[in-house]
Design an enzyme around this catalytic site. Sequence first.
Site, PDB file in Angstrom:
ATOM      1  N   THR A 199      54.062 -65.328  -5.822  1.00  0.00           N
ATOM      2  CA  THR A 199      55.398 -64.762  -5.923  1.00  0.00           C
ATOM      3  C   THR A 199      55.465 -64.115  -7.290  1.00  0.00           C
ATOM      4  O   THR A 199      54.619 -64.406  -8.125  1.00  0.00           O
ATOM      5  CB  THR A 199      56.409 -65.938  -5.887  1.00  0.00           C
ATOM      6  N   GLY A 203      54.198 -70.414  -5.447  1.00  0.00           N
ATOM      7  CA  GLY A 203      53.149 -71.185  -4.793  1.00  0.00           C
ATOM      8  C   GLY A 203      53.426 -71.351  -3.311  1.00  0.00           C
ATOM      9  O   GLY A 203      54.157 -70.554  -2.717  1.00  0.00           O
ATOM     10  N   ASP A 206      60.022 -70.351   0.270  1.00  0.00           N
ATOM     11  CA  ASP A 206      60.920 -70.915  -0.738  1.00  0.00           C
ATOM     12  C   ASP A 206      61.722 -69.884  -1.512  1.00  0.00           C
ATOM     13  O   ASP A 206      62.763 -70.202  -2.094  1.00  0.00           O
ATOM     14  CB  ASP A 206      60.114 -71.727  -1.753  1.00  0.00           C
ATOM     15  N   GLY A 222      55.135 -72.121  -0.273  1.00  0.00           N
ATOM     16  CA  GLY A 222      56.576 -72.250  -0.083  1.00  0.00           C
ATOM     17  C   GLY A 222      56.994 -73.519   0.630  1.00  0.00           C
ATOM     18  O   GLY A 222      58.051 -74.088   0.319  1.00  0.00           O
TER      19      GLY A 222
HETATM   20  N1  GLY Z   1      56.060 -68.802  -2.558  1.00  0.00           N
HETATM   21  C1  GLY Z   1      56.034 -67.776  -1.595  1.00  0.00           C
HETATM   22  C2  GLY Z   1      56.152 -68.275  -0.245  1.00  0.00           C
HETATM   23  O1  GLY Z   1      55.616 -69.336   0.092  1.00  0.00           O
HETATM   24  O2  GLY Z   1      56.757 -67.620   0.557  1.00  0.00           O
END
Ligand code: GLY
Length: 281
Positions: free
Chosen positions: A155, A206, A186, A208
């Site tokens: 992200t 990381g 997330d 999510g």
């Molecule tokens: N952290 C990005 C996702 O898992 O969507």
Amino acid sequence: MARPAIVAHGGAGAGPERRANLEPAIEVGRAILEAGGSAIEAAVEACVLLEDNPVFNAGTGSVVRTDGSVLTDASLQTGDGRLGFVIAMEDTPNPIRICVDLLDEEINGLAGPGARRWADARGHLKADVIGRPPKDEIGDVGDVGPKPAEIIGDTVGVIARDSQGNIAAATSTGGCSHRPAGRVGDVALPGSGYWVNGAIAVAATGIGEAITIALLSKRVHERISATRDQSVDSLEAAMQWGIDNHIAAHHQVGLIALCGSGIGTGVANTDMPWLAWQADS
Ligand code: GLY
């Protein structure tokens, strides 16, 4: 007067070579803050630069889902209690800009085709072709190509504080690779990929699912609030506590945080390029 500051990360699991790709984003945010601009503007414009850089899993560089689609998520939250988030947006290289429009609406969040129609009605940029380009088309930025079997859940995230002491966090992602098109991670979920309240902001990156089930950003935010200590050591201890106690070791996760009048910092259980700047006074 508060001390302006900005901290940004380029994703959990991203190699340290991507730290250089964060520098222009920090620079843009710094210039806005030094000119008296708002935390929202600084965080968003820095985030847009990261969305536009194909080395990052966000905006233009978003990963491809299992059905071949490319969908983007983003969120923006402010310390004064405003929130905007979008989920699973098609053809949207800068979802963070739609979050800005949502800050002052009656609704907080939008998802899917309805979100894109809402953005179209407000003239937000639409691009037919977005998605992580082949490694040989990205250019000389280091080893940015994911291994075929590796799940990419990184992200981008930026937290800024302006001279008025206002704070804002912007996060953006293409989601997780090897996940279906309707999957929600997330990044758009309050308390999971980000939490901002008062003078404290936390943003995560990381896998999510691990971040969401831990309600990681909210948990770490509460820990920072409870310690009443704004030092870098204290922020790092709170983030480390969150990762050690609420994330299984096999999930790659990282956090950045900014608090009070201090400088921002980052902690991860893997590589996570991050950079921070704070005004001298
Ligand atoms: N952290 C990005 C996702 O898992 O969507």
